[in-house]
Every structure is written in structure tokens, then in C-alpha cells.
Scaffold this active site. Structure first.
Site, PDB file in Angstrom:
ATOM      1  N   LYS A 167      12.286 -18.077 -32.521  1.00  0.00           N
ATOM      2  CA  LYS A 167      10.670 -18.260 -31.430  1.00  0.00           C
ATOM      3  C   LYS A 167       9.462 -18.438 -32.607  1.00  0.00           C
ATOM      4  CE  LYS A 167      10.659 -16.134 -26.964  1.00  0.00           C
ATOM      5  NZ  LYS A 167      10.970 -16.163 -25.996  1.00  0.00           N
ATOM      6  N   ASP A 203       7.264 -18.883 -21.949  1.00  0.00           N
ATOM      7  CA  ASP A 203       7.985 -17.869 -22.466  1.00  0.00           C
ATOM      8  C   ASP A 203       6.122 -17.346 -22.004  1.00  0.00           C
ATOM      9  OD1 ASP A 203       9.487 -15.046 -23.719  1.00  0.00           O
ATOM     10  OD2 ASP A 203       7.270 -14.964 -24.073  1.00  0.00           O
TER      11      ASP A 203
END
Ligand code: NDP
Length: 451
Positions: free
Chosen positions: A130, A170
Site C-alpha cells: 500500500k 484508493d
């Protein structure tokens, strides 16, 4: 091989907190997983060997860098960029990029940790990661966003690659930002299309990637209802958020005959007591995705709708809740309100939107709870399909990808259901199933590799 037969949960968490001070989101994510995994390891002591749990909790690598960009007036700004490479036992690091002022190491470590189990659940050869930045896209011009995206990806590029680490979108990173980053990557290096996912279908993206997380969450909900011999038709649904996940979840809910009675953003929530209509949803998509305006601006087109500023949807009576905005958006009081409002199922479209104490309320009250690592895995699964199509130099049609997504979500539901081991629970414990299945696959791979 060293076998430690017992792992003490409290002392494990204490060591983790000492080692990671000031990282509450990361500690929370680990706590939730270990609540289920440690008791399972006590029954399966094979998995207590070689400090497996400690190794899975510690990310492989954290890359931290400076992002320098200039605004439209020539002022120079500096933001922090990050990439947390979580675990690559199952495949290249894989996970999205978030651009939001709250981004820090704790948030990205929690997201990478969740991604480890989520990617494992998809059954695809995907590791976890991430990344992102504390850059705030709100209030920035189109050209400022473009320059930031170009600066960010220029710094990150040496650390990623189709077989190494594959970012995607995201919060704050949608099609526009992915396009700017992909364009810059092509400009400065020879890169394979599979180095970034969430691309437009025009230049190597996959059909259904845009819709996949929201659609997937609704497919998961359908399987939960099927398991209870119930149907989605007519169910009143509270959806939070009005971004990628929320609006495509809403689209699929409408298509399957459910009623969407709320949407929200960081300013408040929109109440639609009679249910969102398809024309309204289309207008909200244009407002949010094309014009990048707050949800409340929809009142200019629909003055009869009610927008409740500073409030969340959770006190509205309904059948199902799909939190699709951000972490910890449902606390213990919200959970009590949801149970009092007769909500029977909570399906996480977002990552960790339900706090641990709120999860306990759902357990007590018999509300079935599907964790994001299972319910929102459709997004990364179709990213995996995008990588496969890029590797083949070919594409699958909308229906072909949608079919594959449905099969993947069905498999995830089946695995979670099977390992939920819910005899002592009031409802199916999907969180336990997801945590154990996700852990077991990674652990098996790591044991096979040796230390
Ligand atoms: P978007 O940026 O498209 O939308 C985010 C939405 O959440 C917006 O409506 C935003 O409102 C709202 N929001 C953000 N922060 C807050 C906050 N602090 N309080 C209230 N509302 C907030 O993001 P996505 O839809 O892509 O992501 C939503 C969630 O889903 C995240 O948890 C993400 O990690 C998760 N997820 C996303 C996937 C994907 O494929 N995109 C895959 C799997 C999980 P506003 O515009 O006012 O800030």
C-alpha cells in the site's frame, strides 16, 4: 526449525505496541486478525514455528520519499510519499495508492497488513502493499493534480515493476490520477503495462475494474443472504461514501432490486427515504467523478432531497449497512444504533470501517459482519485480472470479467463460511473465516520457502 507451542496474545500485542509507537491503526488491524489467528494456531501448533506470525506482521520494506511540486502560482510544495511493501510470499507486492491529508505510516501499514490477507483470499498470485501521500487533492486545480501525480510517480518508479510491486488506486486516486501517473511512467521509462492497474480500458485497463470493488461487495452480500435463504430484492441499504466503492456498490444494489436509502461524504449524508433512482445515481456519478464536487451540491439539481450536514447514515433504520468511505467510520454507538434500527448485515466496502468495539456489538446483537478483507476483495481481484490480460496482450469483455469476479467472490464467501466455525456464535463469523483462510495460505508459502 524452532517450535514455540504457545503464543500469548497479550504479550505479543504489548511487544508490537512497544515496537510501533504512535501507530494505532496498524495495531488495531493486527489486533483484529490475531483475535482469530492466535487461538487457531494453538490448535494447529505447526504454525507456531519460525516466528511466522511476527514475520507476517512486520512489512518487508517501507519506502519513504519527498515529493516536490509547484502550484499554479509558482509556489513550491513538499509532501511525503510512501510505499509499504507488505509481504511477497504469494506474488508481487500489490495494493493501492491513497492521496489524503491523513496518510501516514500507521495508516499505510494497516492497509498493507489488511491487503496481505485480502490478496491471499482471492486465490490469485498476489503479494501485498500500500502506498500514497499526505497530499490533499481537494481544492487543487487539474494542472496541480497532474504535476503532483507526475512528481510522485517519478520518485516511486525505481521501486515498482510488473513482477515486483504493482500499485493501483484508493482514496483520492481514481482514473484521472492513474492516467497521469501511467503517462509519466511511459514518458520517462520503458515499463510494462502491468506495472500499474486501474488504467483506462483505452490503454490496457480491464473492463469492470472501475466497478469491481463495489460490485464485488454486493455479490458477497448476495451470498450472505443466500446462506440465510433470504434475498436481496427490496432490502433497504445504508451506503456511506460517494466515491468509487460506494457508487458502484449502489449501482449494483439498484440493478439487483435493493433500495439505497443513504449516501455520504466527509461533510454529511444524503437521505433518500424512497430509495435512490437510477437517474439520480447517474447525476451523482457525474457530480463526483467528472466535476469532483461535494455530494451536497446534488441539491442544486434535486432540491427536495435531504442532506444532513456533519452527520453519518447509521441512525437510519434499514436491513443492511455497507460502509464504503473510510476506516473507523462506525463506532460503538453507531453499531448500537444500527442494531436498534434492525440492520441484520454489515458488509465492509471500505477497509476497516468498523472499530473493534463496534464489531463486538454486532457479535452480541447477532448482526452478521463481513470484513473488508473478504467483502471488498473484488477490486484487487480484477486488478489481478488486469495484470493477466496485460501479460497476455489481450482483453476480456465486460461480461467475461464480471463472470470471473462473481466466481471469485463466491469462492471467497465459501472459504470464509467454511472456516467461520460459528457453532458458539449467534451468526456466521465471517471475520474468523477470512482471517484464518488468509493467514493459512501465506503461512504455508512462507514455511515452504524456509527462513
Ligand atoms: P474515493 O476517494 O473514491 O471515495 C472516498 C469516499 O469516502 C468519498 O465519498 C469521501 O468523501 C469519503 N471519505 C473519505 N474520508 C472520509 C472521512 N474521514 N469521513 C467521511 N467520509 C470520508 O475512495 P474509494 O471509494 O476508492 O475508497 C473508499 C474505501 O474503500 C477506502 O477505505 C479504500 O481503502 C477502500 N477500498 C477501495 C478500493 C478501490 O478499488 N478503490 C479497493 C478496496 C478497498 P470526501 O470526498 O468528502 O472526502
Amino acid at each position: 526449525m524452532k517450535l514455540s507451542t504457545t503464543i500469548d496474545f497479550a504479550s505479543f500485542m504489548q511487544r508490537l505496541e512497544q515496537k510501533n509507537p504512535g501507530q494505532p491503526e496498524y495495531i488495531q488491524a493486527v489486533y483484529e486478525v490475531l483475535t482469530d489467528v492466535i487461538p487457531w494456531i494453538q490448535e494447529n501448533p505447526h504454525y507456531a514455528q519460525d516466528s511466522l506470525l511476527e514475520r507476517i506482521c512486520e512489512p518487508d520494506r517501507i519506502i519513504k520519499f519527498k515529493v516536490t511540486w509547484d502550484d499554479d502560482h509558482g509556489n513550491v510544495h513538499i509532501n511525503r510519499g510512501y510505499r509499504v511493501q507488505g509481504n511477497n510470499a504469494l506474488g508481487p507486492y500489490k495494493g493501492g495508492l491513497r492521496f489524503h491529508p491523513t496518510v501516514n505510516e500507521s495508516i499505510l501499514k494497516f492497509l498493507a497488513f489488511e491487503q496481505t490477507f485480502k490478496n491471499s483470499l482471492t486465490g490469485m498470485p498476489l503479494g501485498s502493499g500500500k502506498g500514497g501521500s499526505d497530499f490533499d487533492p481537494k481544492g487543487k486545480s487539474e494542472t496541480e493534480i497532474k504535476r503532483f501525480c507526475q512528481a510522485f510517480i517519478t520518485s516511486l518508479l525505481p521501486f515498482i515493476g510488473k513482477d515486483k510491486d504493482v500499485p493501483a488506486g484508493d482514496i483520492g486516486v481514481g482514473s484521472r490520477e492513474i492516467s497521469y501517473m501511467f503517462g509519466q511512467m511511459k514518458r520517462i521509462a520503458t515499463i510494462a503495462p502491468g506495472t500499474l492497474t486501474g488504467k483506462s480500458v483505452v490503454f490496457g485497463g480491464s473492463n469492470v475494474r472501475l466497478e469491481a470493488t463495489g460490485y464485488g461487495a454486493v455479490y458477497f452480500l448476495q451470498h450472505m443472504l443466500d446462506a440465510q435463504k433470504d434475498s436481496i430484492v427490496g432490502k433497504k441499504c445504508l451506503v456511506s461514501g460517494s466515491g468509487n466503492v460506494a457508487l458502484y456498490a449502489a449501482e449494483k444494489l439498484l440493478a439487483l432490486g435493493a433500495k439505497v436509502i443513504t449516501l455520504s461524504d466527509s461533510k454529511g449524508y444524503l437521505h433518500l427515504p424512497n430509495g435512490l433512482t437510477s437517474p439520480q445515481l447517474k447525476d451523482i456519478m457525474t457530480l463526483r467523478f467528472t466535476k469532483h464536487q461535494p455530494l451536497a451540491h446534488i441539491l442544486k439539481q434535486y432540491p427536495d432531497l435531504q442532506f444532513h450536514s456533519g452527520k453519518t447514515p447509521w441512525h437510519t433504520p434499514a436491513d443492511v449497512a455497507l460502509p464504503c468511505a473510510t476506516e473507523n467510520e462506525i463506532d460503538v454507538d453507531d453499531a448500537r444504533a444500527l442494531a436498534a434500527g434492525k440492520v441484520k448485515m454489515v458488509v465492509e466496502g471500505a477497509n476497516m470501517p468498523v472499530s473493534p468495539t463496534a464489531i463486538n456489538v454486532f457479535k452480541e446483537k447477532g448482526v452478521a459482519y463481513a470484513p473488508g478483507k473478504a467483502a471488498n476483495a473484488g477490486g484487487v481481484a480484477v486488478s489481478g485480472l488486469e495484470m493477466s490480460q496485460n501479460a497476455m496482450g489481450y482483453f476480456w469483455t465486460h461480461d467475461e470479467v464480471d463472470q470471473k469476479l462473481q466466481i471469485i467472490m463466491q469462492n471467497i464467501h465459501e472459504q470464509c463460511y467454511r472456516f467461520a466455525n460459528s457453532e458458539s456464535d449467534k451468526v456466521v463469523n465471517y471475520a474468523r473465516g477470512a482471517n484464518i483462510v488468509g493467514f493459512k495460505k501465506i503461512a504455508d508459502a512462507m514455511l515452504a520457502f524456509g527462513v
